[in-house]
Design an enzyme around this catalytic site. Structure first.
Site, PDB file in Angstrom:
ATOM      1  N   ASP A   1      37.223  26.970  43.663  1.00  0.00           N
ATOM      2  CA  ASP A   1      37.801  27.820  42.623  1.00  0.00           C
ATOM      3  C   ASP A   1      37.638  27.217  41.226  1.00  0.00           C
ATOM      4  OD1 ASP A   1      39.239  29.633  41.188  1.00  0.00           O
ATOM      5  OD2 ASP A   1      41.184  29.121  42.032  1.00  0.00           O
TER       6      ASP A   1
ATOM      7  N   SER B   1      40.752  27.431  38.798  1.00  0.00           N
ATOM      8  CA  SER B   1      41.754  26.373  38.976  1.00  0.00           C
ATOM      9  C   SER B   1      41.273  25.059  38.383  1.00  0.00           C
ATOM     10  CB  SER B   1      42.051  26.135  40.454  1.00  0.00           C
ATOM     11  OG  SER B   1      42.730  27.222  40.989  1.00  0.00           O
TER      12      SER B   1
ATOM     13  N   ARG C   1      41.848  33.893  46.285  1.00  0.00           N
ATOM     14  CA  ARG C   1      42.817  32.801  46.272  1.00  0.00           C
ATOM     15  C   ARG C   1      43.342  32.605  47.669  1.00  0.00           C
ATOM     16  NH1 ARG C   1      44.924  32.005  40.457  1.00  0.00           N
ATOM     17  NH2 ARG C   1      42.914  31.038  40.153  1.00  0.00           N
TER      18      ARG C   1
ATOM     19  N   TYR D   1      48.738  36.303  41.609  1.00  0.00           N
ATOM     20  CA  TYR D   1      48.632  36.652  40.193  1.00  0.00           C
ATOM     21  C   TYR D   1      49.835  37.472  39.740  1.00  0.00           C
ATOM     22  CZ  TYR D   1      43.720  35.276  39.961  1.00  0.00           C
ATOM     23  OH  TYR D   1      42.559  34.582  39.955  1.00  0.00           O
TER      24      TYR D   1
ATOM     25  N   GLN E   1      40.053  27.121  48.000  1.00  0.00           N
ATOM     26  CA  GLN E   1      40.656  26.353  46.895  1.00  0.00           C
ATOM     27  C   GLN E   1      39.674  25.380  46.260  1.00  0.00           C
ATOM     28  OE1 GLN E   1      44.284  24.737  48.506  1.00  0.00           O
ATOM     29  NE2 GLN E   1      45.549  26.090  47.270  1.00  0.00           N
TER      30      GLN E   1
HETATM   31  P1  NAD Z   1      47.050  32.853  35.651  1.00  0.00           P
HETATM   32  O1  NAD Z   1      46.101  31.979  34.904  1.00  0.00           O
HETATM   33  O2  NAD Z   1      46.578  34.178  36.103  1.00  0.00           O
HETATM   34  O3  NAD Z   1      48.362  33.060  34.768  1.00  0.00           O
HETATM   35  C1  NAD Z   1      49.088  31.941  34.271  1.00  0.00           C
HETATM   36  C2  NAD Z   1      50.562  32.117  34.544  1.00  0.00           C
HETATM   37  O4  NAD Z   1      51.118  33.045  33.618  1.00  0.00           O
HETATM   38  C3  NAD Z   1      50.925  32.643  35.933  1.00  0.00           C
HETATM   39  O5  NAD Z   1      51.813  31.742  36.561  1.00  0.00           O
HETATM   40  C4  NAD Z   1      51.592  33.979  35.641  1.00  0.00           C
HETATM   41  O6  NAD Z   1      52.605  34.308  36.591  1.00  0.00           O
HETATM   42  C5  NAD Z   1      52.155  33.746  34.259  1.00  0.00           C
HETATM   43  N1  NAD Z   1      52.518  34.966  33.514  1.00  0.00           N
HETATM   44  C6  NAD Z   1      51.888  36.168  33.460  1.00  0.00           C
HETATM   45  N2  NAD Z   1      52.546  37.021  32.648  1.00  0.00           N
HETATM   46  C7  NAD Z   1      53.627  36.336  32.148  1.00  0.00           C
HETATM   47  C8  NAD Z   1      54.698  36.655  31.260  1.00  0.00           C
HETATM   48  N3  NAD Z   1      54.786  37.865  30.703  1.00  0.00           N
HETATM   49  N4  NAD Z   1      55.620  35.690  30.988  1.00  0.00           N
HETATM   50  C9  NAD Z   1      55.539  34.458  31.550  1.00  0.00           C
HETATM   51  N5  NAD Z   1      54.558  34.105  32.403  1.00  0.00           N
HETATM   52  C10 NAD Z   1      53.615  35.014  32.698  1.00  0.00           C
HETATM   53  O7  NAD Z   1      47.661  32.061  36.910  1.00  0.00           O
HETATM   54  P2  NAD Z   1      46.939  30.972  37.801  1.00  0.00           P
HETATM   55  O8  NAD Z   1      46.940  29.664  37.135  1.00  0.00           O
HETATM   56  O9  NAD Z   1      45.654  31.521  38.216  1.00  0.00           O
HETATM   57  O10 NAD Z   1      47.921  30.834  39.041  1.00  0.00           O
HETATM   58  C11 NAD Z   1      48.548  31.939  39.664  1.00  0.00           C
HETATM   59  C12 NAD Z   1      49.001  31.530  41.074  1.00  0.00           C
HETATM   60  O11 NAD Z   1      47.885  31.460  41.961  1.00  0.00           O
HETATM   61  C13 NAD Z   1      49.688  30.190  41.163  1.00  0.00           C
HETATM   62  O12 NAD Z   1      50.787  30.306  42.025  1.00  0.00           O
HETATM   63  C14 NAD Z   1      48.644  29.281  41.775  1.00  0.00           C
HETATM   64  O13 NAD Z   1      49.212  28.203  42.473  1.00  0.00           O
HETATM   65  C15 NAD Z   1      47.945  30.244  42.691  1.00  0.00           C
HETATM   66  N6  NAD Z   1      46.566  29.799  43.004  1.00  0.00           N
HETATM   67  C16 NAD Z   1      46.151  29.782  44.316  1.00  0.00           C
HETATM   68  C17 NAD Z   1      44.834  29.377  44.623  1.00  0.00           C
HETATM   69  C18 NAD Z   1      44.343  29.342  46.056  1.00  0.00           C
HETATM   70  O14 NAD Z   1      45.136  29.461  46.951  1.00  0.00           O
HETATM   71  N7  NAD Z   1      43.040  29.233  46.284  1.00  0.00           N
HETATM   72  C19 NAD Z   1      43.976  29.017  43.596  1.00  0.00           C
HETATM   73  C20 NAD Z   1      44.435  29.059  42.281  1.00  0.00           C
HETATM   74  C21 NAD Z   1      45.744  29.463  42.008  1.00  0.00           C
END
Ligand code: NAD
Length: 375
Positions: free
Chosen positions: A131, A134, A123, A231, A128
């Site tokens: 991915d 995403s 990430r 994460y 991005q």
């Molecule tokens: P994910 O699919 O792993 O999880 C979904 C969400 O569930 C996350 O926000 C997580 O914090 C939340 N979560 C986990 N346990 C929980 C709980 N007990 N109660 C409530 N919420 C809970 O997450 P994701 O969609 O992959 O995104 C995670 C982060 O990574 C985000 O900030 C996203 O913007 C970032 N991201 C960055 C890139 C990049 O820079 N290339 C790409 C994708 C995502």
């Protein structure tokens, strides 16, 4: 000889997506590769064989397509027995679900193939556009809200009619990653009153910027900022208890709950218990986006509508698959962005670097080589 890229029809039951579109076939050809795709591979995503031919791809049987392939693209990684005839050490870029598919990964190592797991894309900013988690989560978050809206026996927006007022639906999104953000945006667009929660405090501002209300545990520390790769990790018992209390109070007033919480390599955290479901109004709907990873909601079953205490609980085993055409278009672009970023003009093939290559590579030279799978 030109690099050969091969794409087979997906073999997983019900999988409608495809890892190549006419658009990306053309782009790979422009890089000098030859592209071959199995007949009928695009049909689930409404792409005909002729559309691939017009884009310059060869269309044939799986044996024709795989024969002499340097790189195989897939949505869900095929069984390596189906890749007989590919070049020794051929790359397979697809999703492998590596934490749960140890046997598949071992079979790739034994077959001498180089498995490149798109879920392990780091990430970082420059990755991005590569991915798939995403791109697919974004669509899944949208579809979750539409499905919940369709299952709900009332309307989402407030409506003032001659016969009286229809109240706006109250939607609560739990887990504000990529899918959750899209779920908030979609529910807002449909006119619902939206609130959301996460364990990562960095999401509070994101929730507000979408015009939704943040609901956060205040008295116990959550995760400040973004941990490794953004994460979440598993939360302390104290936090879980505080979260359960907060959620119980809030959830009883909601019409729709969308849960999206995931922790990489672990079963999905349990966010909603049977007792909490019982506190909701009859007719409410819960969409559990994590149902295939064990579920955030007690009693949710993939691809079934479960009714408990008058509340309908829904969740798809493969949500992005319900928007197969767009999901394929984005998935295929992710794969193209990945391979083309590393294209070496002289040799006419991609050469991966350490930061991204070592992150996604599961197997090489008959061995499992990924550090996340060690031990
Ligand atoms: P994910 O699919 O792993 O999880 C979904 C969400 O569930 C996350 O926000 C997580 O914090 C939340 N979560 C986990 N346990 C929980 C709980 N007990 N109660 C409530 N919420 C809970 O997450 P994701 O969609 O992959 O995104 C995670 C982060 O990574 C985000 O900030 C996203 O913007 C970032 N991201 C960055 C890139 C990049 O820079 N290339 C790409 C994708 C995502």
């Amino acid at each position: 000889m030109a690099l050969r890229i091969a794409v087979m029809k997906e073999r997983a039951p019900g999988e409608n997506r495809v890892a190549l579109t006419p658009e990306t076939a053309k782009k790979f050809a422009a890089l000098g590769a030859t592209v071959a795709i199995e007949q009928g591979a695009g049909l689930g995503a409404s792409i005909t064989d002729d559309a691939y031919r017009e884009a310059g791809a060869k269309v044939g049987t799986s044996a024709d397509v795989i024969s002499g392939a340097d790189i195989v693209l897939g949505v869900q990684a095929p069984d390596p027995t189906q890749l007989t005839g590919a070049k020794p050490g051929a790359w397979v870029a697809a999703t492998f679900d590596p934490f749960r598919n140890g046997e598949l990964v071992a079979a790739y190592a034994a077959a001498g193939l180089e498995a490149l797991s798109m879920e392990f894309m780091p990430r970082i900013t420059r990755a991005q556009s590569m991915d798939v988690l995403s791109s697919q989560s974004n669509l899944a978050g949208y579809k979750a809200v539409l499905t919940a809206a369709n299952t709900y026996g009332r309307a989402f927006p407030m409506m003032m009619t001659a016969a009286g007022t229809v109240q706006a639906a109250k939607v609560f999104v739990m887990g504000v990653g990529v899918a959750g953000l899209q779920a908030i945006a979609t529910a807002k667009r449909l006119g619902a009153q939206v609130s959301a929660t996460d364990v990562r405090s960095a999401t509070r501002e994101q929730i507000q910027s979408l015009g939704a209300k943040p609901i956060f545990v205040e008295n116990v520390a959550g995760i400040e900022g973004e941990g490794s790769g953004g994460y979440a990790t598993e939360m302390s018992e104290e936090y879980q208890k505080a979260q359960a209390e907060l959620v119980s109070a809030h959830i009883a007033k909601q019409d729709i709950v969308i849960t999206t919480a995931l922790i990489p390599g672990r079963p999905a955290p349990r966010l909603i218990s049977d007792g909490q479901i019982a506190s909701m109004k009859p007719g409410s709907v819960i969409f559990d986006l994590a149902v295939a990873q064990g579920g955030n909601v007690e009693g949710s079953v993939p691809d079934q509508t479960v009714e408990k205490h008058g509340v309908k609980i829904v969740g798809y085993a493969n949500t992005a698959n319900h928007l197969a055409a767009d999901a394929s278009a984005l998935f295929a672009r992710n794969l193209y962005n990945f391979l083309s970023a590393f294209w070496d003009k002289e040799t006419g093939r991609p050469v991966l670097d350490e930061e991204i290559g070592d992150a996604v590579r599961l197997t090489k030279d008959n061995k499992v080589v990924n550090s996340r799978l060690a031990g």
